[in-house]
Design an enzyme around this catalytic site. Structure first.
Site, mmCIF file in Angstrom:
data_model
loop_
_atom_site.group_PDB
_atom_site.id
_atom_site.type_symbol
_atom_site.label_atom_id
_atom_site.label_comp_id
_atom_site.label_asym_id
_atom_site.label_seq_id
_atom_site.Cartn_x
_atom_site.Cartn_y
_atom_site.Cartn_z
ATOM 1 N N GLY A 57 0.843 -1.193 0.000
ATOM 2 C CA GLY A 57 0.000 0.000 0.000
ATOM 3 C C GLY A 57 0.868 1.229 0.000
ATOM 4 O O GLY A 57 2.043 1.155 0.378
ATOM 5 N N CYS A 84 5.158 -6.301 1.678
ATOM 6 C CA CYS A 84 5.486 -4.864 1.751
ATOM 7 C C CYS A 84 4.716 -4.188 2.898
ATOM 8 O O CYS A 84 4.972 -4.485 4.053
ATOM 9 C CB CYS A 84 5.234 -4.209 0.397
ATOM 10 S SG CYS A 84 6.052 -2.623 0.242
ATOM 11 N N TYR A 85 3.741 -3.300 2.597
ATOM 12 C CA TYR A 85 2.956 -2.700 3.695
ATOM 13 C C TYR A 85 2.323 -3.802 4.534
ATOM 14 O O TYR A 85 2.228 -3.687 5.761
ATOM 15 C CB TYR A 85 1.861 -1.788 3.110
ATOM 16 C CG TYR A 85 0.956 -1.163 4.162
ATOM 17 C CD1 TYR A 85 1.209 0.121 4.655
ATOM 18 C CD2 TYR A 85 -0.149 -1.853 4.667
ATOM 19 C CE1 TYR A 85 0.386 0.688 5.630
ATOM 20 C CE2 TYR A 85 -0.975 -1.302 5.638
ATOM 21 C CZ TYR A 85 -0.700 -0.022 6.111
ATOM 22 O OH TYR A 85 -1.510 0.533 7.063
ATOM 23 N N HIS A 172 8.288 -7.694 -3.413
ATOM 24 C CA HIS A 172 7.032 -8.039 -4.097
ATOM 25 C C HIS A 172 7.183 -9.335 -4.910
ATOM 26 O O HIS A 172 7.639 -9.287 -6.048
ATOM 27 C CB HIS A 172 6.624 -6.899 -5.033
ATOM 28 C CG HIS A 172 6.147 -5.692 -4.302
ATOM 29 N ND1 HIS A 172 4.841 -5.517 -3.923
ATOM 30 C CD2 HIS A 172 6.803 -4.603 -3.841
ATOM 31 C CE1 HIS A 172 4.707 -4.387 -3.273
ATOM 32 N NE2 HIS A 172 5.893 -3.804 -3.208
ATOM 33 N N GLU A 174 4.943 -10.898 -6.387
ATOM 34 C CA GLU A 174 3.954 -10.936 -7.467
ATOM 35 C C GLU A 174 4.445 -10.288 -8.750
ATOM 36 O O GLU A 174 3.860 -10.476 -9.802
ATOM 37 C CB GLU A 174 2.642 -10.290 -7.005
ATOM 38 C CG GLU A 174 2.666 -8.771 -6.784
ATOM 39 C CD GLU A 174 3.224 -8.342 -5.427
ATOM 40 O OE1 GLU A 174 3.993 -9.118 -4.817
ATOM 41 O OE2 GLU A 174 2.908 -7.219 -4.993
ATOM 42 N N ASP A 228 -7.200 -5.195 -25.975
ATOM 43 C CA ASP A 228 -8.272 -5.343 -24.981
ATOM 44 C C ASP A 228 -9.648 -5.155 -25.591
ATOM 45 O O ASP A 228 -10.533 -5.991 -25.425
ATOM 46 C CB ASP A 228 -8.091 -4.320 -23.852
ATOM 47 C CG ASP A 228 -6.685 -4.311 -23.299
ATOM 48 O OD1 ASP A 228 -6.015 -5.349 -23.430
ATOM 49 O OD2 ASP A 228 -6.267 -3.283 -22.754
ATOM 50 N N LYS A 375 -3.208 -7.879 -18.964
ATOM 51 C CA LYS A 375 -2.964 -8.044 -20.397
ATOM 52 C C LYS A 375 -2.654 -9.485 -20.771
ATOM 53 O O LYS A 375 -3.182 -10.014 -21.749
ATOM 54 C CB LYS A 375 -1.813 -7.122 -20.797
ATOM 55 C CG LYS A 375 -1.559 -7.035 -22.265
ATOM 56 C CD LYS A 375 -2.616 -6.259 -23.005
ATOM 57 C CE LYS A 375 -2.430 -4.783 -22.864
ATOM 58 N NZ LYS A 375 -3.532 -3.988 -23.392
#
Ligand code: XMP
Length: 596
Positions: A57, A84-85, A172, A174, A228, A375
């Site tokens: 965050g 993280c946060y 992170h 991810e 998209d 994406k």
């Protein structure tokens, strides 16, 4: 969201980080069902989850309004991973200590793993490159926790209480820049033993959702020609049938060379002929006259799209009151960058998220079938739907098109002294948008020069270090047309047809060179940007911005082969009105992919 989570899902509690949703996508890819909930969701609603992930965050845990989860989640007896946060909140809540502002670590860092037996780092090597984006750090671990990772600037970069299956990582996992990040998340998924998920089951789920949302209405869809909106348009046609869908391709005057013609042809070949095109370029240029601010430009472009859509739909008798919904190809990063979730900072307003669209969304007049996807997932879905390879693998192109690549300024931006001392370094008299630690920045770019006019690895390395070290800078470019600083001649400029035509030509040169060199599918996206200054009176500059990414949330600047870079530069310099060329060396973060 105040509902009970699905049984067996892995719940991500969203503390407002740019990557919160990306965690969900990664968990899905690891084959588990995932859901995103607001940070404050009462623990009682989460008791059937198989695991909880606390996202990153933009705030510090000591900020007065920093998001707080329900500390009862630690008594649910399920695995929890703080990122993280999420790590900091977990550490502080469980009795550890977090120090504010002690470090500033954005970008890649090395993390040494110290406890090979820890389940969450199973199959990871002893040292990995990790992606950091933080200013605070945990200085005292909560009771029962053991350290298992230390990074270059952060001692307590990863720790766990394995008895309770509580894990915390400052980096992170991810984002694709973290090596073995996927493996770490997969390990967490195995620890949770969650309900399963697959793309085929998801396609079915989306199709059912579209049928439910649209009911007996029809959809009027804005198609930009990008991946998209093309996938969304095709999906709507397949699910609802072509007689219940009408597509509109608006020529904004900010499209690529031959784009409108190419898109119409591509859909014709697919047998999808319910796509109408409207040339509204004059309207766009007239609305953008005398507009310099990037956010204002984005909003005007978004509003003009909507005005054109209303005009055309009225002339075609396709009104909302008569049972038509507005379809958009919005994907998740468009939403998160607009600051749409509770604690997220606004990085930039995506054109499909301007206020009037938001009002229509609130009124239930919009359908966005891809709004939860990234994406790479959209491409997976495109393949699943049988779309042609070229269409699925087209480079992403932003809805506002060249509008966000034509930089406008009335007066040259003040250049700070701090960055102008070195004779081979110079600040640009213009600012661009960036993202750091989940927040938006709007700062100068700094130019590096060298005698051979080709950036080497050390320039890319210097780019990372410089942005971390200099507060006024969010981007580093390298000059490929000049070997030393020049006195820039600035021209007060907004978005005009002439500038769009010039950028279109430069963009076409880049496209052709990429295809010729066999690089088109090796590079994820290649924005080409026009800057309102050059070496000589009235001239402008071009920035090349090749990047690689999988989901647009993070990106790496691409190092182009020397001959390709030289050829692109020379051919662009042949364009009348361009006398300087730069290549952007900045990763995301701290830069964004687009300059505005
Ligand atoms: P940034 O510049 O935020 O871009 O790093 C992330 C991705 O999103 C695209 N982009 C947009 N797409 N409407 C869109 O449909 C927009 O307003 C917009 N702004 C950026 C960008 O090209 C990149 O792929």
């Amino acid at each position: 969201m105040n509902e009970v989570c699905k049984s067996g899902s892995i719940v991500i509690l969203d503390f407002g980080g740019q990557y919160a949703h990306l965690i969900g996508s990664r968990i899905r890819r690891a084959g588990a069902f995932s859901q995103i909930f607001e940070a404050e969701t009462p623990a009682q609603l989460l008791k059937d989850a198989s695991g909880i992930i606390l996202s990153g965050g933009p705030q510090s845990v000591y900020d007065s309004e920093s998001p707080q989860a329900d500390s009862e989640i630690f008594n649910l007896g399920i695995p929890i991973l703080g990122i993280c946060y999420g790590l900091q909140w977990m550490a502080k809540t469980l009795g550890g200590e977090v120090k504010s502002g002690g470090v500033k670590e954005y970008g890649k860092s090395k993390c040494k793993m110290q406890n090979a037996k820890c389940k969450i780092i199973d199959k990871l090597p002893n040292e990995i490159i990790v992606w950091m984006s933080h200013g605070d750090e945990a200085v005292v671990l909560p009771k029962g926790f053991e350290l298992f990772g230390t990074s270059d600037s952060c001692k307590n970069a990863a720790f766990a209480d394995e008895d309770r299956n509580f894990y915390a990582v400052q980096f992170h996992p991810e984002v694709t820049h973290t090596q073995y990040g996927d493996q770490l998340l997969k390990n967490f998924v195995s620890i949770c033993n969650p309900a399963p998920w697959s793309i085929a089951s998801y396609t079915e789920e989306i199709s059912n959702q579209i049928k439910k949302e649209v009911g007996d209405k029809k959809v009027f869809m804005l198609v930009s020609g990008g991946v998209d909106s093309s996938v969304a348009f095709t999906l709507l046609n397949k699910v609802l049938g072509t007689d219940r869908v009408q597509g509109l391709l608006v020529d904004t005057g900010l499209m690529r060379k031959n784009e409108v013609k190419d898109v119409l042809n591509a859909f014709n070949k697919l047998g999808i002929t319910n796509l109408y095109s409207e040339d509204a370029s004059e309207e766009f240029f007239s609305n953008l006259k005398d507009v310099y601010d990037p956010e204002e430009k984005r909003k005007i472009i978004g509003q003009t799209f909507l005005d054109v859509q209303k005009r055309v739909s009225t002339s075609m008798n396709l009104n909302m009151e008569d049972g038509w919904l507005l379809g958009q190809g919005t994907i998740y990063p468009d939403t998160i960058e607009t600051g749409a979730t509770k604690y997220a900072d606004k990085i930039k307003t995506h054109h499909n998220r301007i206020e009037s669209v938001q009002k229509m969304i609130d009124a239930g007049e919009v359908i966005e079938p891809l709004k939860d996807l990234y994406k790479d997932e959209v491409r997976g879905l495109g393949q699943e739907l049988g779309l042609p390879h070229d269409l699925v693998w087209r480079h992403p192109f932003p809805g506002p098109g060249l509008g966000v690549r034509i930089l406008c300024a009335e007066t040259p931006e003040q250049v700070s002294n701090e960055v102008s001392d070195d004779s081979k370094v110079q600040a640009l008299p213009i600012k661009s948008v960036g993202v750091q630690g989940d927040g938006r920045t709007y700062r100068h770019a700094q130019v590096l020069y060298s005698d051979d006019r080709i950036p080497n690895k050390s320039h890319y390395g210097a780019a990372v270090a410089a942005v971390n070290a200099l507060v006024n800078i969010n981007r580093i470019v390298f000059c490929t047309s000049h070997s030393k600083p020049v006195d820039f001649v600035f021209t007060s400029s907004f978005t005009t047809k002439e500038r769009a035509d010039l950028l279109r030509e430069a963009d076409a040169i880049v496209h052709e060179e990429m295809v010729t060199a066999g690089l088109y599918e090796k590079i994820w996206q290649f924005p080409v940007v026009l800057l309102p200054f050059g070496e000589n009176e009235g001239n402008q500059s071009i920035v090349l911005r090749p990047i690689n990414s999988t989901d647009a949330m993070t990106a790496n600047a691409v190092i182009l082969p020397e001959d390709v870079l030289k050829k692109m530069t020379d051919n662009i310099l042949d364009l009348e009105g361009i006398d300087m060329v730069f290549i952007d060396l900045t990763n995301k973060p701290p830069g964004t992919i687009e300059w505005e």
